[in-house]
Design an enzyme around this catalytic site. Structure first.
Site, mmCIF file in Angstrom:
data_model
loop_
_atom_site.group_PDB
_atom_site.id
_atom_site.type_symbol
_atom_site.label_atom_id
_atom_site.label_comp_id
_atom_site.label_asym_id
_atom_site.label_seq_id
_atom_site.Cartn_x
_atom_site.Cartn_y
_atom_site.Cartn_z
ATOM 1 N N GLN A 187 14.822 52.147 -54.025
ATOM 2 C CA GLN A 187 15.619 53.372 -53.960
ATOM 3 C C GLN A 187 14.810 54.606 -54.377
ATOM 4 O OE1 GLN A 187 18.697 53.763 -52.825
ATOM 5 N NE2 GLN A 187 19.273 51.615 -52.581
ATOM 6 N N CYS A 332 29.902 42.021 -51.938
ATOM 7 C CA CYS A 332 30.832 41.230 -51.135
ATOM 8 C C CYS A 332 30.038 40.135 -50.455
ATOM 9 C CB CYS A 332 31.503 42.105 -50.091
ATOM 10 S SG CYS A 332 32.552 41.155 -48.988
HETATM 11 N N1 PLP Z 1 16.451 46.527 -54.217
HETATM 12 C C1 PLP Z 1 17.262 47.591 -54.218
HETATM 13 C C2 PLP Z 1 17.334 48.458 -55.442
HETATM 14 C C3 PLP Z 1 18.040 47.895 -53.097
HETATM 15 O O1 PLP Z 1 18.854 48.945 -53.109
HETATM 16 C C4 PLP Z 1 17.935 47.044 -51.963
HETATM 17 C C5 PLP Z 1 18.793 47.274 -50.769
HETATM 18 O O2 PLP Z 1 20.000 47.315 -50.861
HETATM 19 C C6 PLP Z 1 17.055 45.954 -52.000
HETATM 20 C C7 PLP Z 1 16.326 45.735 -53.155
HETATM 21 C C8 PLP Z 1 16.877 45.046 -50.823
HETATM 22 O O3 PLP Z 1 16.164 45.729 -49.810
HETATM 23 P P1 PLP Z 1 16.006 45.169 -48.328
HETATM 24 O O4 PLP Z 1 17.289 45.490 -47.626
HETATM 25 O O5 PLP Z 1 14.839 45.928 -47.770
HETATM 26 O O6 PLP Z 1 15.740 43.711 -48.400
#
Ligand code: PLP
Length: 388
Positions: A187, A332
């Site tokens: 993020q 969910c």
């Molecule tokens: N880590 C964080 C803080 C996230 O917000 C997300 C996505 O929602 C992920 C990991 C996972 O990312 P990806 O969708 O690229 O696998």
């Protein structure tokens, strides 16, 4: 950003639209320069290999690392799994992993899967009501009971409440006790400055679709000299650490997105923060008991996480969903909606958790959308109040 169905998109933490300049590059590497980056017997492979090389360079420039430290993956979930499992699997003794309880499930579930197999023991960090890490407790954990810990997992910015963590300070503590540090920066990259080399980070996870690149591409930055056991075996791509034909269009898209973020991040994020503050003020003026969650002094510019106590978020979502794309932030899976583990770890009251809404703004959000979003939410709240 308004979609075809005229729904205002305010869920940028979940995913971002691909920037059209990025999409152009992706298209080019799908249709024209469609080569396999590892084809060496003809000239076709050169362009793809070049695109991958440039992508490493552009990502490296955005987060201050060396291009050689970048491994391409399918996204942050894979990057995180590679870092945690790849690091723990090479050890002979059961590992100790120090983990923040407000991490994304990609981190939590991976650590818990290892714990279930008795390959690792988890030590949880303390967080406060703003989702901030207690640094004194972190230091105590690193120096005391968990001395010799195998890994520390703390994210750069939280995907629910937007809290930004002091990664440099956390990295310094990890380094002092010689504990490898995984920072999930999904993020954060492209939104706030990140300095891989100077912040004592060992592994850094990046996700393309959070920074206006396509889904299905990401990266793991691995500190030079560190060894990880691969999760995926095959053709020995990327020095054997992550086999599989490289997703050149996705990687070229990530390259373009990272370059654009480096050039435009500061201006974009300042404008996004102004709109977020405006939305916050509009809502606060009309909803007197509105709470704003997270660390208001250290918060992602696009994040507005609110609670309207005693009004369940589902009642708001049901009324606004045809006009606004906002989220409850609740997990969910398998059709069961669970309360947010982040808000629970922050020790917020049940009525605050039940009334929580995550609003995520991004670089395509407009002032008109913010004004409309505010009036839609306020109308929903007034309608519910009349029923109570
Ligand atoms: N880590 C964080 C803080 C996230 O917000 C997300 C996505 O929602 C992920 C990991 C996972 O990312 P990806 O969708 O690229 O696998």
């Amino acid at each position: 950003m308004t979609t075809q169905e005229n729904i205002i998109y305010l869920d940028y933490h979940s995913t971002t639209p691909v920037d059209s300049r990025v999409a152009e590059k992706v298209m080019y590497y799908m249709t024209t320069a469609f080569d396999n980056a590892n084809s060496v017997d003809h000239g076709y492979g050169n362009q793809a290999a070049q695109a991958v090389k440039q992508a490493r360079q552009k990502i490296a420039e955005l987060i201050n690392t060396s291009p050689k430290e970048i491994i391409f993956t399918s996204g942050a979930t894979e990057s995180i799994n590679l870092a945690i499992q790849g690091h723990i699997n090479q050890q002979n003794t059961p590992a100790t992993i120090i983990v923040s309880p407000v991490e994304h499930k990609a981190v939590l579930d991976t650590c818990q899967a290892l714990a279930k197999k008795r390959l690792a023991k988890i030590i949880w960090l303390n967080v406060n009501q703003q989702a901030q890490i207690d640094l004194e407790h972190l230091e105590k954990v690193c120096s005391g009971g968990a001395s010799g810990a195998s890994l520390l997992c703390v994210m750069a910015a939280n995907n629910e409440v937007g809290t930004i963590y002091p990664v440099q300070k956390i990295g310094a503590i990890a380094q002092k006790y010689n504990i490898p540090f995984l920072c999930d920066a999904s993020q954060a990259v492209g939104k706030i400055p990140i300095n891989f080399q100077e912040w004592s980070i060992t592994y850094l996870a990046i996700s393309g679709h959070k920074l206006y690149a396509p889904k299905g591409v990401g990266a793991l930055v691995v500190k030079k000299g560190d060894y990880l056991e691969p999760l995926i075996y095959g053709g020995g791509h990327q020095e054997g650490l992550r086999s599989g034909t490289l997703n050149v269009p996705g990687i070229a898209g990530l390259r373009e997105a990272c370059q654009l973020r480096r050039l435009e991040m500061e201006v974009d994020e300042t404008a996004i923060a102004l709109l977020r503050d405006q939305l916050q003020s509009l809502l606060q003026a009309e909803i007197p008991n509105l709470l704003v969650n997270g660390d208001l002094n250290n918060r992602l510019s696009g994040n507005l996480h609110i609670s309207i106590p005693d009004i369940p978020n589902s009642a708001i979502i049901a009324r606004v969903r045809h006009q606004l794309a906002i989220s409850t932030g609740a997990a969910c899976s398998s059709g069961i909606v669970a309360p947010s583990h982040v808000l629970q770890a922050m020790n917020l009251g049940e009525n605050i958790i039940e009334g929580a809404l995550r609003i995520g703004l991004g670089k395509f959000t407009t002032k008109e959308e913010i004004e409309k979003a505010s009036s839609v939410i306020v109308s929903a709240v007034n309608e519910i109040h009349q029923l109570l």
